[in-house]
Design a protein around this motif. Sequence first.
Motif, mmCIF file in Angstrom:
data_model
loop_
_atom_site.group_PDB
_atom_site.id
_atom_site.type_symbol
_atom_site.label_atom_id
_atom_site.label_comp_id
_atom_site.label_asym_id
_atom_site.label_seq_id
_atom_site.Cartn_x
_atom_site.Cartn_y
_atom_site.Cartn_z
ATOM 1 N N HIS A 107 1.479 1.172 -2.421
ATOM 2 C CA HIS A 107 2.652 0.289 -2.382
ATOM 3 C C HIS A 107 3.733 0.857 -1.460
ATOM 4 C CE1 HIS A 107 1.562 -2.841 -5.167
ATOM 5 N NE2 HIS A 107 1.230 -1.979 -6.100
ATOM 6 N N ARG A 163 -2.268 3.899 -6.436
ATOM 7 C CA ARG A 163 -1.647 2.569 -6.345
ATOM 8 C C ARG A 163 -0.179 2.674 -5.932
ATOM 9 N NH1 ARG A 163 -4.875 2.059 -10.939
ATOM 10 N NH2 ARG A 163 -3.127 2.420 -12.372
ATOM 11 N N CYS A 164 0.526 3.653 -6.477
ATOM 12 C CA CYS A 164 1.934 3.855 -6.107
ATOM 13 C C CYS A 164 2.045 4.213 -4.622
ATOM 14 C CB CYS A 164 2.538 4.952 -6.973
ATOM 15 S SG CYS A 164 4.285 5.287 -6.641
ATOM 16 N N SER A 218 -0.783 -7.715 -0.534
ATOM 17 C CA SER A 218 -0.449 -6.405 -1.103
ATOM 18 C C SER A 218 -1.451 -5.983 -2.168
ATOM 19 C CB SER A 218 0.958 -6.441 -1.704
ATOM 20 O OG SER A 218 1.920 -6.753 -0.727
ATOM 21 N N ASN A 238 6.671 -4.652 -2.445
ATOM 22 C CA ASN A 238 5.996 -3.368 -2.606
ATOM 23 C C ASN A 238 6.960 -2.261 -3.002
ATOM 24 O OD1 ASN A 238 2.973 -3.489 -1.828
ATOM 25 N ND2 ASN A 238 3.967 -4.791 -0.320
ATOM 26 N N LEU A 280 7.240 -8.746 1.878
ATOM 27 C CA LEU A 280 6.233 -7.681 1.808
ATOM 28 C C LEU A 280 6.904 -6.334 1.561
ATOM 29 C CD1 LEU A 280 3.175 -6.952 2.240
ATOM 30 C CD2 LEU A 280 3.795 -6.451 4.616
ATOM 31 N N LEU A 332 2.658 0.115 2.064
ATOM 32 C CA LEU A 332 2.852 -1.293 2.384
ATOM 33 C C LEU A 332 4.343 -1.617 2.550
ATOM 34 C CD1 LEU A 332 0.175 -2.871 0.038
ATOM 35 C CD2 LEU A 332 0.215 -2.988 2.537
ATOM 36 N N THR A 333 5.210 -0.886 1.859
ATOM 37 C CA THR A 333 6.651 -1.041 2.074
ATOM 38 C C THR A 333 7.010 -0.662 3.507
ATOM 39 O OG1 THR A 333 7.117 -0.530 -0.245
ATOM 40 C CG2 THR A 333 8.938 -0.311 1.308
ATOM 41 N N VAL A 384 -4.032 -2.800 -1.982
ATOM 42 C CA VAL A 384 -3.903 -1.719 -2.968
ATOM 43 C C VAL A 384 -5.235 -1.481 -3.661
ATOM 44 C CG1 VAL A 384 -2.851 -1.094 -5.177
ATOM 45 C CG2 VAL A 384 -1.428 -1.978 -3.337
ATOM 46 N N MET A 429 7.211 -2.714 -6.684
ATOM 47 C CA MET A 429 6.009 -2.255 -7.370
ATOM 48 C C MET A 429 5.924 -0.727 -7.382
ATOM 49 S SD MET A 429 4.549 -4.797 -8.654
ATOM 50 C CE MET A 429 3.154 -3.842 -9.225
ATOM 51 N N ALA A 430 6.355 -0.080 -6.307
ATOM 52 C CA ALA A 430 6.358 1.382 -6.282
ATOM 53 C C ALA A 430 7.357 1.934 -7.294
ATOM 54 C CB ALA A 430 6.693 1.884 -4.873
#
Length: 203
Positions: free
Chosen positions: A86, A82-83, A22, A124, A120, A89-90, A26, A127-128
């Motif tokens: 994430h 970056r958001c 991840s 993510n 994963l 990736l989610t 990113v 993180m988002a």
Amino acid sequence: MDGWIEIVTRQLILYSLPVLISLTFVTLGESRINRVAVPHPFFAITGRAVWLPLIASIAFHRGMIVAPGGILTPGVKGAAIRCAMHLLLTLAGLLVYTLSLSHMAPTGLPPLHHWWAKVLMFFNLCMAALHLLPLPGQLAGEWLLTSPYCKRMLPLFEHRYSWLIMPLVAASPLPDLLLGGTIVFPVYESLCSHAMHWSQQGL
């Protein structure tokens, strides 16, 4: 004590590969979109600011697991990228998890990639959601720093010990209270339910 060490070790093993993938993706996405060169190949996954929050959130058994990667471009645009990465990736984790459910063996434990796909997706998502908190490197925090009233806080974020902010936040119950119960956990449960439904429908 032995039980705590065993749980922490298992969690670190389970999260290590999805976190590495991840953070690397990113940083690559941020580098490509902003056209900024990555200082070195391991920029995304090196540094105490990356791994200490992960270890802290796992060691203190927090629901939200966070590990901010290296920041290439400070500011609102970089944080927004970056958001968005994430979130993508989610969705990638959701797709892989759905596919793993569709090809599940009739007996026995699920394979390791099944759990990695769930991690994963969950990591993510955490993180988002973290970008909603006014923290350095996160979208809300970078946006607040554009305000003339909040620019006085900039020296605090640039202090030599500013890297301690994220591990302390990760170890505290604040992310779980502010984001976990209201956003992350319900959304994650909904995604898992949809994945189960889609796998049964053969999608």
